[in-house]
Design a protein around this motif. Structure first.
Motif, PDB file in Angstrom:
ATOM      1  N   ARG A  35      -7.265   1.225  10.099  1.00 10.87           N
ATOM      2  CA  ARG A  35      -7.694   1.993  11.274  1.00 10.87           C
ATOM      3  C   ARG A  35      -8.642   1.175  12.153  1.00 10.87           C
ATOM      4  NH1 ARG A  35      -7.714   6.070   7.322  1.00 10.87           N
ATOM      5  NH2 ARG A  35      -9.944   5.796   6.963  1.00 10.87           N
ATOM      6  N   ASN A  59      -8.325   5.767  -7.209  1.00 10.10           N
ATOM      7  CA  ASN A  59      -8.988   6.324  -6.047  1.00 10.10           C
ATOM      8  C   ASN A  59      -9.449   7.745  -6.351  1.00 10.10           C
ATOM      9  OD1 ASN A  59      -6.669   7.835  -5.962  1.00 10.10           O
ATOM     10  ND2 ASN A  59      -5.882   6.996  -4.037  1.00 10.10           N
ATOM     11  N   THR A  93      -7.755  -1.824   2.943  1.00  5.20           N
ATOM     12  CA  THR A  93      -7.624  -0.385   2.753  1.00  5.20           C
ATOM     13  C   THR A  93      -7.121   0.314   4.010  1.00  5.20           C
ATOM     14  OG1 THR A  93      -9.860   0.173   3.518  1.00  5.20           O
ATOM     15  CG2 THR A  93      -9.620  -0.500   1.192  1.00  5.20           C
ATOM     16  N   ASP A  94      -6.804   1.591   3.860  1.00  5.86           N
ATOM     17  CA  ASP A  94      -6.426   2.405   5.020  1.00  5.86           C
ATOM     18  C   ASP A  94      -7.517   2.369   6.081  1.00  5.86           C
ATOM     19  OD1 ASP A  94      -3.990   3.169   3.999  1.00  5.86           O
ATOM     20  OD2 ASP A  94      -4.747   5.017   3.090  1.00  5.86           O
ATOM     21  N   HIS A 105      -8.235  10.544  -5.581  1.00  4.30           N
ATOM     22  CA  HIS A 105      -7.162  11.442  -6.007  1.00  4.30           C
ATOM     23  C   HIS A 105      -6.897  11.305  -7.498  1.00  4.30           C
ATOM     24  CE1 HIS A 105      -3.682  14.006  -5.594  1.00  4.30           C
ATOM     25  NE2 HIS A 105      -2.910  13.087  -6.144  1.00  4.30           N
ATOM     26  N   GLY A 131       0.711   3.734  -3.202  1.00  5.72           N
ATOM     27  CA  GLY A 131       0.145   5.046  -2.876  1.00  5.72           C
ATOM     28  C   GLY A 131      -1.320   5.268  -3.179  1.00  5.72           C
ATOM     29  N   MET A 136       0.833  -1.210   0.000  1.00  4.05           N
ATOM     30  CA  MET A 136       0.000   0.000   0.000  1.00  4.05           C
ATOM     31  C   MET A 136       0.862   1.252   0.000  1.00  4.05           C
ATOM     32  SD  MET A 136      -2.874  -1.374   2.705  1.00  4.05           S
ATOM     33  CE  MET A 136      -3.565   0.236   3.050  1.00  4.05           C
ATOM     34  N   SER A 137       1.927   1.221   0.764  1.00  4.61           N
ATOM     35  CA  SER A 137       2.823   2.375   0.828  1.00  4.61           C
ATOM     36  C   SER A 137       3.536   2.596  -0.500  1.00  4.61           C
ATOM     37  CB  SER A 137       3.858   2.182   1.945  1.00  4.61           C
ATOM     38  OG  SER A 137       3.236   2.094   3.208  1.00  4.61           O
ATOM     39  N   ASN A 190     -13.163   5.062  -0.954  1.00  7.30           N
ATOM     40  CA  ASN A 190     -12.217   5.996  -1.551  1.00  7.30           C
ATOM     41  C   ASN A 190     -11.536   5.467  -2.803  1.00  7.30           C
ATOM     42  OD1 ASN A 190     -10.778   8.569  -1.392  1.00  7.30           O
ATOM     43  ND2 ASN A 190      -8.962   7.300  -1.032  1.00  7.30           N
ATOM     44  N   GLY A 222      -3.738   3.829  -1.094  1.00  5.07           N
ATOM     45  CA  GLY A 222      -4.486   3.629   0.152  1.00  5.07           C
ATOM     46  C   GLY A 222      -5.216   2.308   0.221  1.00  5.07           C
ATOM     47  N   MET A 223      -4.782   1.328  -0.593  1.00 10.26           N
ATOM     48  CA  MET A 223      -5.449   0.020  -0.586  1.00 10.26           C
ATOM     49  C   MET A 223      -4.577  -0.969  -1.333  1.00 10.26           C
ATOM     50  SD  MET A 223      -8.335   0.622  -3.526  1.00 10.26           S
ATOM     51  CE  MET A 223      -7.835   1.125  -5.183  1.00 10.26           C
TER      52      MET A 223
END
Length: 320
Positions: free
Chosen positions: A250, A310, A245-246, A312, A228, A224-225, A294, A230-231
């Motif tokens: 959480r 996503n 996903t992010d 973005h 970029g 994921m990192s 997202n 977020g999933m």
């Protein structure tokens, strides 16, 4: 000043009344005008002088963008060469509130000689322009919004509305679609919303975040990192089996999870929402908004991930 507000409201009320008045002119003459324009094998040539010319320019633009090829010709320029732009296959829409505008009437004999069909749009059924036309659309209003009764206000509003009525009636008759509209509006966010598909904007190949179903949670976090978005997609034999996903991260933070030892399958979302590459980007945006997510994984007919995107990505593409 309150006086300014009241005067403005008076104008709006008078022009609203003018629009109500012209409903009576949606009649057989209007029907014939639509038929002439629908059957036209050339273009619709809109002609008008002064304020009628300004409205005529907008009507021509609306017709052209909704499936009826059209352009505006200034009557003053027409008598100095621009009449050569008009052919017998065209339909001429001549606009004059009085029906007696000299610059418009002066070129009508040539229009008739060329053989173009003539639609008049005037506020006077007994005018010279109305009498020589193949059909006449009346746009008569009882009063101008101008307190002096001189400045074209209600009459130009009525003309504009009647022009829109023609354009939309023809649009529906032609079966004009959103895709057709987009082809004449490719620039800006409107064209992008109507034309862009996920295949045009999605991340592909090495940019798609993917881990195997045997991966640990830490492996998914690394992927994921790196990617970029977020999933990450989780696959088994190249088939999508889940998504992480992010938001999922959480949600598991307060659980007794060992990211180094626990499998990603223990925390992934099974049967996630997916999309196809041919889906319109605007459609994908609506799905994400409705489901409050997202991003989306794009899969092929075998449920193999072939892309990812996503919010973005959509923002950069101009969809949002």
């Amino acid at each position: 000043m309150k006086q300014f507000k009241q005067l403005a409201l008076n104008v709006i009320n008078i022009e609203q009344q003018a629009i109500e008045e012209i409903k009576q002119y949606i009649n057989d003459d209007f029907e014939l005008a639509c038929q002439l324009m629908f059957n036209c094998t050339g273009r619709v040539i809109v002609i008008g002088m002064g304020k009628s010319g300004h409205i005529g320019g907008k009507i021509a633009a609306t017709l052209a963008s909704t499936g009826t090829p059209a352009f505006f010709v200034h009557p003053g320029e027409a008598s100095h060469g621009d009449l050569g732009m008009i052919t017998q296959d065209d339909v001429v829409l001549a606009i004059s509130n009085s029906g007696e505008t000299e610059e418009v009437l002066s070129i009508m004999p040539v229009i008739k000689r060329i053989g173009s069909k003539l639609i008049a749009m005037t506020g006077n059924n007994n005018s010279n322009l109305a009498s020589i036309s193949d059909t006449h659309i009346c746009i008569k209003v009882s009063k101008e919004a101008c307190p002096l009764g001189l400045t074209p206000t209600s009459s130009t509003t009525a003309t504009l509305v009647m022009g829109d009525a023609l354009a939309v009636a023809l649009l529906n008759a032609r079966g004009f679609t959103a895709d057709d509209f987009a082809l004449s509006h490719p620039g800006g966010s409107l064209g992008k919303r109507l034309l862009l598909r996920l295949s045009d904007v999605m991340h592909t190949d090495e940019r798609v975040p993917v881990v195997q179903s045997t991966a640990k949670i830490k492996d998914a976090l690394v992927e994921m990192s790196l990617k970029g978005l977020g999933m990450t997609a989780i696959v088994n034999n190249n088939k999508l089996v889940g998504l992480f996903t992010d938001g999922d991260l959480r949600r598991i933070l307060d659980q007794k999870i060992d990211i180094h030892q626990d499998d990603i399958t223990s925390v992934m979302t099974e049967k996630p929402t997916v999309a196809s590459a041919e889906m319109l980007a605007a459609e994908a945006l609506k799905i994400m908004e409705d489901k409050k997510i997202n991003g989306l994984i794009i899969v092929d007919e075998n449920n193999t991930p072939i892309g990812a995107m996503n919010m973005h990505v959509l923002l950069k593409s101009g969809i949002i």
